[in-house]
Design a protein around this motif. Structure first.
Motif, PDB file in Angstrom:
ATOM      1  N   ALA A 159       0.836  -1.190   0.000  1.00 31.66           N
ATOM      2  CA  ALA A 159       0.000   0.000   0.000  1.00 31.66           C
ATOM      3  C   ALA A 159       0.872   1.241   0.000  1.00 31.66           C
ATOM      4  N   ALA A 160       0.613   2.124  -0.945  1.00 26.03           N
ATOM      5  CA  ALA A 160       1.367   3.367  -1.057  1.00 26.03           C
ATOM      6  C   ALA A 160       0.528   4.526  -0.530  1.00 26.03           C
ATOM      7  N   SER A 161       1.199   5.464   0.109  1.00 25.09           N
ATOM      8  CA  SER A 161       0.507   6.638   0.625  1.00 25.09           C
ATOM      9  C   SER A 161       1.432   7.842   0.584  1.00 25.09           C
ATOM     10  N   GLY A 162       0.840   9.007   0.687  1.00 29.51           N
ATOM     11  CA  GLY A 162       1.628  10.224   0.773  1.00 29.51           C
ATOM     12  C   GLY A 162       1.913  10.885  -0.546  1.00 29.51           C
TER      13      GLY A 162
ATOM     14  N   TYR B 217       4.895   6.744  -9.903  1.00 29.52           N
ATOM     15  CA  TYR B 217       6.055   5.963  -9.475  1.00 29.52           C
ATOM     16  C   TYR B 217       6.124   4.623 -10.209  1.00 29.52           C
ATOM     17  N   ILE B 218       7.335   4.246 -10.554  1.00 31.86           N
ATOM     18  CA  ILE B 218       7.608   2.870 -10.956  1.00 31.86           C
ATOM     19  C   ILE B 218       7.531   2.017  -9.701  1.00 31.86           C
ATOM     20  N   GLY B 219       6.939   0.835  -9.779  1.00 32.68           N
ATOM     21  CA  GLY B 219       6.847  -0.057  -8.626  1.00 32.68           C
ATOM     22  C   GLY B 219       7.708  -1.293  -8.811  1.00 32.68           C
ATOM     23  N   GLY B 220       8.206  -1.826  -7.697  1.00 31.94           N
ATOM     24  CA  GLY B 220       9.048  -3.013  -7.792  1.00 31.94           C
ATOM     25  C   GLY B 220       9.025  -3.840  -6.528  1.00 31.94           C
ATOM     26  N   TRP B 221       9.492  -5.079  -6.665  1.00 35.10           N
ATOM     27  CA  TRP B 221       9.649  -5.988  -5.529  1.00 35.10           C
ATOM     28  C   TRP B 221      11.079  -6.528  -5.526  1.00 35.10           C
TER      29      TRP B 221
ATOM     30  N   ARG C 271      20.482  -8.699  -1.407  1.00 37.02           N
ATOM     31  CA  ARG C 271      19.153  -8.379  -1.905  1.00 37.02           C
ATOM     32  C   ARG C 271      19.061  -8.714  -3.386  1.00 37.02           C
ATOM     33  N   GLU C 272      17.942  -9.273  -3.773  1.00 38.28           N
ATOM     34  CA  GLU C 272      17.736  -9.754  -5.147  1.00 38.28           C
ATOM     35  C   GLU C 272      16.534  -9.057  -5.766  1.00 38.28           C
ATOM     36  N   PHE C 273      16.684  -8.652  -7.004  1.00 42.57           N
ATOM     37  CA  PHE C 273      15.572  -8.050  -7.731  1.00 42.57           C
ATOM     38  C   PHE C 273      14.563  -9.133  -8.098  1.00 42.57           C
ATOM     39  N   VAL C 274      13.287  -8.845  -7.861  1.00 34.87           N
ATOM     40  CA  VAL C 274      12.226  -9.798  -8.172  1.00 34.87           C
ATOM     41  C   VAL C 274      11.446  -9.364  -9.409  1.00 34.87           C
ATOM     42  N   ALA C 275      10.896  -8.153  -9.375  1.00 32.13           N
ATOM     43  CA  ALA C 275      10.070  -7.700 -10.498  1.00 32.13           C
ATOM     44  C   ALA C 275       9.856  -6.202 -10.402  1.00 32.13           C
ATOM     45  N   ALA C 276       9.531  -5.603 -11.551  1.00 31.80           N
ATOM     46  CA  ALA C 276       9.198  -4.183 -11.588  1.00 31.80           C
ATOM     47  C   ALA C 276       8.125  -3.965 -12.642  1.00 31.80           C
ATOM     48  N   ILE C 277       7.387  -2.879 -12.464  1.00 27.98           N
ATOM     49  CA  ILE C 277       6.264  -2.606 -13.352  1.00 27.98           C
ATOM     50  C   ILE C 277       6.219  -1.122 -13.667  1.00 27.98           C
TER      51      ILE C 277
ATOM     52  N   ALA D 136      -5.735   3.025  -8.782  1.00 25.35           N
ATOM     53  CA  ALA D 136      -6.913   3.587  -8.124  1.00 25.35           C
ATOM     54  C   ALA D 136      -6.901   3.271  -6.630  1.00 25.35           C
ATOM     55  N   LYS D 137      -6.270   2.159  -6.270  1.00 24.88           N
ATOM     56  CA  LYS D 137      -6.159   1.754  -4.868  1.00 24.88           C
ATOM     57  C   LYS D 137      -4.774   2.041  -4.289  1.00 24.88           C
ATOM     58  N   ASN D 138      -3.909   2.655  -5.095  1.00 27.24           N
ATOM     59  CA  ASN D 138      -2.544   2.946  -4.636  1.00 27.24           C
ATOM     60  C   ASN D 138      -1.853   1.699  -4.102  1.00 27.24           C
ATOM     61  N   THR D 139      -1.991   0.605  -4.823  1.00 27.55           N
ATOM     62  CA  THR D 139      -1.481  -0.669  -4.326  1.00 27.55           C
ATOM     63  C   THR D 139      -0.727  -1.419  -5.419  1.00 27.55           C
ATOM     64  N   LEU D 140       0.373  -2.007  -4.980  1.00 27.40           N
ATOM     65  CA  LEU D 140       1.220  -2.853  -5.815  1.00 27.40           C
ATOM     66  C   LEU D 140       1.060  -4.283  -5.326  1.00 27.40           C
ATOM     67  N   TYR D 141       1.069  -5.245  -6.266  1.00 28.73           N
ATOM     68  CA  TYR D 141       0.883  -6.639  -5.889  1.00 28.73           C
ATOM     69  C   TYR D 141       2.005  -7.515  -6.442  1.00 28.73           C
ATOM     70  N   LEU D 142       2.194  -8.646  -5.764  1.00 27.10           N
ATOM     71  CA  LEU D 142       3.074  -9.684  -6.297  1.00 27.10           C
ATOM     72  C   LEU D 142       2.389 -11.021  -6.056  1.00 27.10           C
ATOM     73  N   GLN D 143       1.915 -11.635  -7.126  1.00 26.05           N
ATOM     74  CA  GLN D 143       1.323 -12.956  -7.053  1.00 26.05           C
ATOM     75  C   GLN D 143       2.422 -13.991  -7.231  1.00 26.05           C
ATOM     76  N   MET D 144       2.556 -14.878  -6.248  1.00 29.24           N
ATOM     77  CA  MET D 144       3.609 -15.892  -6.279  1.00 29.24           C
ATOM     78  C   MET D 144       2.970 -17.273  -6.277  1.00 29.24           C
ATOM     79  N   ASN D 145       3.203 -18.021  -7.330  1.00 22.14           N
ATOM     80  CA  ASN D 145       2.648 -19.364  -7.471  1.00 22.14           C
ATOM     81  C   ASN D 145       3.757 -20.413  -7.439  1.00 22.14           C
ATOM     82  N   SER D 146       3.354 -21.634  -7.187  1.00 18.98           N
ATOM     83  CA  SER D 146       4.305 -22.760  -7.173  1.00 18.98           C
ATOM     84  C   SER D 146       5.537 -22.429  -6.339  1.00 18.98           C
ATOM     85  N   LEU D 147       5.309 -21.958  -5.139  1.00 21.90           N
ATOM     86  CA  LEU D 147       6.408 -21.508  -4.296  1.00 21.90           C
ATOM     87  C   LEU D 147       7.331 -22.664  -3.925  1.00 21.90           C
ATOM     88  N   LYS D 148       8.609 -22.329  -3.805  1.00 23.66           N
ATOM     89  CA  LYS D 148       9.649 -23.295  -3.480  1.00 23.66           C
ATOM     90  C   LYS D 148      10.369 -22.859  -2.209  1.00 23.66           C
TER      91      LYS D 148
END
Length: 123
Positions: free
Chosen positions: A22-25, A31-35, A44-50, A74-86
């Protein structure tokens, strides 16, 4: 902009999790968003950016296909869906952002960080 990550937890191998940030302020669509993630004893490892509008994304290593980054401005929110976790996905996951232009592939530009959320995958 202030960032607050959530959604981490303990799951078994093969299961899924969705992280939220959740982003605020400030207007998050500027903004570019990333995980990123950091496992114990590792850098630290780069995961993803949008991109700002969410039309383009990029992923680190071989994560594309299992992980999906998305955003809802619209919700000021960034998501990361993670499937088949290891078990090797176990780490603290951080959301990040930058407003230094349109480049969403230059990880060095990220200068706003959330506090991190722990993801633990058991075998």
């Amino acid at each position: 902009v202030q960032l607050q990550a959530s959604g981490g937890g303990l799951v078994q191998s093969g299961e899924s999790l969705r992280l939220s940030c959740a982003a605020s302020g400030s207007t998050f669509s500027n903004y570019i968003g990333g995980w990123f993630r950091q496992a114990p004893g590792k850098e630290r490892e780069f995961v993803a950016a949008i991109s700002r509008r969410g039309g383009s994304s990029t992923y680190g290593g071989s994560l594309k296909g299992r992980f999906t980054i998305s955003r809802d401005n619209a919700k000021n929110t960034l998501y990361l869906q993670m499937n088949s976790l290891k078990p090797e996905d176990t780490a603290i996951y951080y959301c990040a952002a930058h407003n230094a232009g349109l480049d969403f592939k230059n990880v060095a530009l990220f200068n706003y960080w959330g506090q991190g959320t722990q993801v633990t995958v058991s075998s």
